[in-house]
Structure formats: structure tokens, C-alpha cells
Design an enzyme around this catalytic site. Structure first.
Site, PDB file in Angstrom:
ATOM      1  N   GLY A   1      22.317 -89.110 -45.796  1.00 55.44           N
ATOM      2  CA  GLY A   1      21.775 -87.875 -46.340  1.00 55.44           C
ATOM      3  C   GLY A   1      21.427 -86.930 -45.208  1.00 55.44           C
ATOM      4  O   GLY A   1      22.260 -86.159 -44.738  1.00 55.44           O
TER       5      GLY A   1
ATOM      6  N   ARG B   1      22.473 -72.439 -45.510  1.00 51.05           N
ATOM      7  CA  ARG B   1      21.010 -72.386 -45.564  1.00 51.05           C
ATOM      8  C   ARG B   1      20.509 -70.984 -45.881  1.00 51.05           C
ATOM      9  O   ARG B   1      19.417 -70.823 -46.439  1.00 51.05           O
ATOM     10  CB  ARG B   1      20.427 -72.903 -44.245  1.00 51.05           C
ATOM     11  CG  ARG B   1      20.558 -74.408 -44.130  1.00 51.05           C
ATOM     12  CD  ARG B   1      20.169 -74.953 -42.781  1.00 51.05           C
ATOM     13  NE  ARG B   1      20.451 -76.388 -42.753  1.00 51.05           N
ATOM     14  CZ  ARG B   1      21.017 -77.026 -41.753  1.00 51.05           C
ATOM     15  NH1 ARG B   1      21.361 -76.363 -40.663  1.00 51.05           N
ATOM     16  NH2 ARG B   1      21.244 -78.321 -41.817  1.00 51.05           N
TER      17      ARG B   1
ATOM     18  N   ARG C   1      -3.178 -61.291 -70.326  1.00 53.47           N
ATOM     19  CA  ARG C   1      -4.173 -62.309 -70.683  1.00 53.47           C
ATOM     20  C   ARG C   1      -5.582 -61.814 -70.366  1.00 53.47           C
ATOM     21  O   ARG C   1      -5.840 -61.312 -69.259  1.00 53.47           O
ATOM     22  CB  ARG C   1      -3.887 -63.601 -69.909  1.00 53.47           C
ATOM     23  CG  ARG C   1      -4.908 -64.694 -70.084  1.00 53.47           C
ATOM     24  CD  ARG C   1      -4.878 -65.301 -71.465  1.00 53.47           C
ATOM     25  NE  ARG C   1      -5.722 -66.489 -71.536  1.00 53.47           N
ATOM     26  CZ  ARG C   1      -5.930 -67.177 -72.651  1.00 53.47           C
ATOM     27  NH1 ARG C   1      -5.337 -66.799 -73.771  1.00 53.47           N
ATOM     28  NH2 ARG C   1      -6.717 -68.244 -72.642  1.00 53.47           N
TER      29      ARG C   1
ATOM     30  N   ILE D   1      -2.068 -69.689 -62.640  1.00 49.66           N
ATOM     31  CA  ILE D   1      -2.479 -68.409 -63.227  1.00 49.66           C
ATOM     32  C   ILE D   1      -2.241 -68.400 -64.730  1.00 49.66           C
ATOM     33  O   ILE D   1      -3.037 -67.846 -65.504  1.00 49.66           O
ATOM     34  CB  ILE D   1      -1.741 -67.247 -62.533  1.00 49.66           C
ATOM     35  CG1 ILE D   1      -2.292 -67.046 -61.113  1.00 49.66           C
ATOM     36  CG2 ILE D   1      -1.850 -65.946 -63.329  1.00 49.66           C
ATOM     37  CD1 ILE D   1      -1.498 -66.087 -60.254  1.00 49.66           C
TER      38      ILE D   1
ATOM     39  N   GLU E   1      20.631 -79.394 -48.767  1.00 47.30           N
ATOM     40  CA  GLU E   1      21.198 -78.665 -47.621  1.00 47.30           C
ATOM     41  C   GLU E   1      20.261 -78.710 -46.404  1.00 47.30           C
ATOM     42  O   GLU E   1      20.093 -77.733 -45.679  1.00 47.30           O
ATOM     43  CB  GLU E   1      21.565 -77.228 -48.009  1.00 47.30           C
ATOM     44  CG  GLU E   1      22.742 -77.198 -48.974  1.00 47.30           C
ATOM     45  CD  GLU E   1      23.441 -75.870 -49.060  1.00 47.30           C
ATOM     46  OE1 GLU E   1      23.415 -75.099 -48.078  1.00 47.30           O
ATOM     47  OE2 GLU E   1      24.018 -75.599 -50.125  1.00 47.30           O
TER      48      GLU E   1
ATOM     49  N   GLU F   1      11.898 -80.978 -43.396  1.00 43.56           N
ATOM     50  CA  GLU F   1      11.652 -81.719 -42.156  1.00 43.56           C
ATOM     51  C   GLU F   1      12.839 -81.598 -41.192  1.00 43.56           C
ATOM     52  O   GLU F   1      12.654 -81.461 -39.977  1.00 43.56           O
ATOM     53  CB  GLU F   1      11.380 -83.192 -42.479  1.00 43.56           C
ATOM     54  CG  GLU F   1      10.054 -83.450 -43.182  1.00 43.56           C
ATOM     55  CD  GLU F   1      10.066 -83.078 -44.659  1.00 43.56           C
ATOM     56  OE1 GLU F   1       8.980 -82.951 -45.250  1.00 43.56           O
ATOM     57  OE2 GLU F   1      11.165 -82.900 -45.233  1.00 43.56           O
TER      58      GLU F   1
END
Length: 380
Positions: A131, A243, A268, A337, A363, A367
Site C-alpha cells: 500500500g 495528489r 436554526r 453545528i 493516493e 503520514e
């Protein structure tokens, strides 16, 4: 850098916004619930020129710049991140990869249909045991003289079932490690290819994701991309551009969540007034806006550097890492919210929160982006 968009860039942004706000929004919740591929919307994006945005017009592409691509990706992902990732893979990884590194025969054969939506592409790099460390490919491509024989398994493949064209990364010379890897153009309908079940994902549920298995799949020698051993370099260079697409997608997810949070906060009421008048809510919105603007500037700088043919890999890593992380932060606050309403599907923000999570993973995880950035900082 000029921060003013051209008239053409604004037209592209508005066209993307108009389509998703008018059409894709209608069935986005149903498709998410059913994990249903957005076939009619992908077809429409092809007709509108959004599947080969940066490709040369002689191949049927739009000839647009990367900044325009960022603007379009952001707007589409505000409404439907699944549609955004389908568009991103086709544009950033498949079409751009072929145009940049394919030969004339490959470009003439594959790009026109990929650009106009008659076909879409998939990028096959990840494996069950490879990966984040993509250099350790277990899928093999054995050189048989005038063809290669591919065996192995790829997983987490976006567009796996719906694509017609696969770009497959595989190991040809294990003794050379990453320098022995090649990349190939493979017809999805080739004998020996089979798919695992549709992945039942947390988010991006209408994106088509499967494992792909190869059993003695013959690939003509002419379908290898670049020189022998170029595959790992090809994958890393293509992912630098990819990316930018995923960063723009994360930016759009965050922006869509903020827009819904703002609208809800103005409607609201609590304690006798709209909740937007409570400082606790207003400050959340202010924090969202600052983070989104920072992410947008990183995305646009990476795109601008790419358009100027300057090194952009570090900025695409920064954009991807930061935009993905703030997408999680912003969507989480948008749910907060909305209160209890944020936890139900009809208000969209819980879906955006689920979709944001994947941008920190695929992709190149957040990290991995930090590894890329830190190595650049510490390089002598």
C-alpha cells in the site's frame, strides 16, 4: 503568482458548479445508500469536457490548465466526492500519465475515448501487501519476448469494474527491486482478469471499488509505458499530479460542508435567535473559512507550479496532507453545528464527513505526505 482567475477558468468553475448543483445533487443520497455507480453523470462529465481536461485537444482533450482542473474538482466534490474521485483518477492518473509518458501509438489509441467519456480508466498500483510502500510489488509481469504475462492481485482500485483501460504497475525484474518495475496499459476485458466483490465502503460509496486479480494475462510488448524498469518512476511522478486532484477533492468536501453549515446556522434557532448569532457557532464557521482558504491556496500553488513546468511534488504533498486533514476537521464541525440533524443522512454533512476520511488515506496517506515533506526539508 496572479491570484485573479481568467475568464475561461471562471467559466469552467461555473460550468462544473452548475452541473452538480442542478443534476448530481438529485440522486447523490440514493447512490450513496445503494453504492450505485453514477454512470449518467460520468457520461455527462465526458460530454462537458471534464474527463480529459488537461489533455491535448488533438487527442480530444480540453487543453486546460491545472488551475482550471482544481476549480472544477472543488465544485464537483462539494456535492459528490464519488463523482470527484472518478474524475480525478481519469484525469490525473490515467489521461495525464498516458499523455506525459506514453508514446504516440499509445496516445493515439487510448486518449480520445478516455477524454470524451466513451471509456474511463483505472490506475492499479496498490496491493494487499503493498500500500504505502509501493516499491514492493508482488504482482509480476514476466517478459515472454513479444508479450508480458501478468499475475497477481491489486486492491482498492477505483473504477475497477467500470473502466475499460487499466494502467497496471508490476514487477518484471525482482532482483532490481524498484528499478525492475514496469507499467502497462491493459484492456480490462483481457482473458485472465477477474474482479473481487464491490467494496462496501464507509464513504465514496458510489465510487466503483474492487480488487482485481490477474491470472496469466497476456499484454503486448507495445503496451509497456516507457523503457524497461520505468514503472516505479512512472507511478511516483503520476501520483504527484494525482495528489493535486485529491487535495482539490478534499477542499471541495470541506467547502460543501461549510456551505451547508452556514445555511443551517442561519435557519436554526435556539435561545430566541438564529444559532449563527451565537459566538460558539460563529467562531466555528470562522475557523472553517480560514482553514479552507489555506487549503485552497496550497492547491492552487501546486497547480500553478505544475502549469509553469516547475517542481511541484512537495507542494502537491503539502496540499494533499493539509486539505485532507482540514476536510476531516471541517466536516466534523459541520456535523456538530447541525446537532442531531447532522447525524442523519438527509442533511448531507454526515456523508461529507465519511467521504473526508478517505482523502487522508488514498493516493498516499497523510503520514506518507509528511514523510515526503520532511525528507525534502532535511535533504542536504
Amino acid at each position: 503568482m496572479n491570484f485573479e482567475f481568467t475568464e475561461e477558468q471562471l467559466m469552467i468553475r461555473d460550468a462544473a458548479r452548475d452541473y452538480v448543483q442542478r443534476e448530481a445533487i438529485k440522486d447523490v443520497l440514493e447512490r450513496d445508500e445503494k453504492s450505485e455507480f453514477p454512470a449518467k453523470h460520468v457520461k455527462a462529465l465526458g460530454e462537458l469536457g471534464f474527463l480529459g481536461m488537461m489533455a491535448d485537444p488533438k487527442y480530444g482533450g480540453g487543453g486546460m490548465d491545472t488551475v482550471s482542473y482544481v476549480l472544477a474538482m472543488e465544485e464537483i466534490s462539494k456535492v459528490d466526492a464519488s463523482l470527484g474521485v472518478i474524475m480525478s483518477v481519469n484525469n490525473s492518473l490515467v489521461v495525464w500519465g498516458l499523455q506525459k509518458y506514453g508514446n504516440d501509438f499509445q496516445k493515439d489509441k487510448y486518449l480520445p475515448a478516455l477524454c470524451d467519456g466513451r471509456q474511463i480508466g483505472a490506475f492499479l498500483l496498490s496491493e494487499p501487501e503493498a500500500g504505502s510502500d509501493a516499491s514492493h510489488q508482488h504482482t509480476t509481469a514476466e517478459d515472454k519476448g513479444d508479450y508480458y504475462l501478468i499475475n497477481g492481485t491489486k486492491n482498492w482500485i477505483t473504477n475497477a469494474n467500470s473502466a475499460s483501460v487499466y494502467l497496471v504497475v508490476a514487477q518484471t525484474h525482482p532482483e532490481k527491486k524498484h528499478k525492475g518495475i514496469n507499467a502497462f496499459i491493459v484492456d480490462k476485458n483481457s482473458p485472465g482478469i477477474s474482479l473481487g466483490p464491490h467494496e462496501n465502503k464507509m464513504g465514496m460509496r458510489s465510487s466503483d471499488t474492487h480488487s482485481v486479480m490477474f491470472t496469466d494475462v497476456k499484454v503486448p510488448k507495445e503496451n509497456r509505458i516507457g523503457d524497461d524498469g520505468f514503472g516505479f518512476t512512472f507511478a511516483m511522478r503520476v501520483l504527484e499530479g494525482g495528489r493535486i486532484g485529491i487535495a482539490s477533492q478534499a477542499l471541495g468536501i470541506a467547502g460543501g460542508a461549510m456551505e451547508r453549515a452556514i445555511a443551517y446556522s442561519k435557519e436554526r434557532k435556539s435561545f430566541g435567535t438564529e444559532i449563527s448569532n451565537h459566538q460558539a457557532i460563529a467562531f466555528k464557521l470562522a475557523d472553517m473559512a480560514v482553514k479552507i482558504e489555506n487549503a485552497r491556496n496550497l492547491c492552487l500553488k501546486a497547480a500553478w507550479l505544475k502549469d509553469q513546468h516547475k517542481p511541484f511534488g512537495i507542494f502537491s504533498a503539502m496540499a494533499k496532507q493539509y486539505a485532507a486533514d482540514i476536510a476531516m476537521e471541517v466536516t466534523t464541525e459541520a456535523v456538530q453545528i447541525h446537532g442531531g440533524y447532522g447525524y442523519v443522512k438527509e442533511y448531507h454533512v454526515e456523508r461529507l464527513m465519511r467521504e473526508a476520511k478517505l482523502t487522508q488515506i488514498y493516493e498516499g496517506t497523510s503520514e506518507v505526505q509528511k514523510i515526503i515533506i520532511s525528507r525534502d526539508l532535511l535533504h542536504d
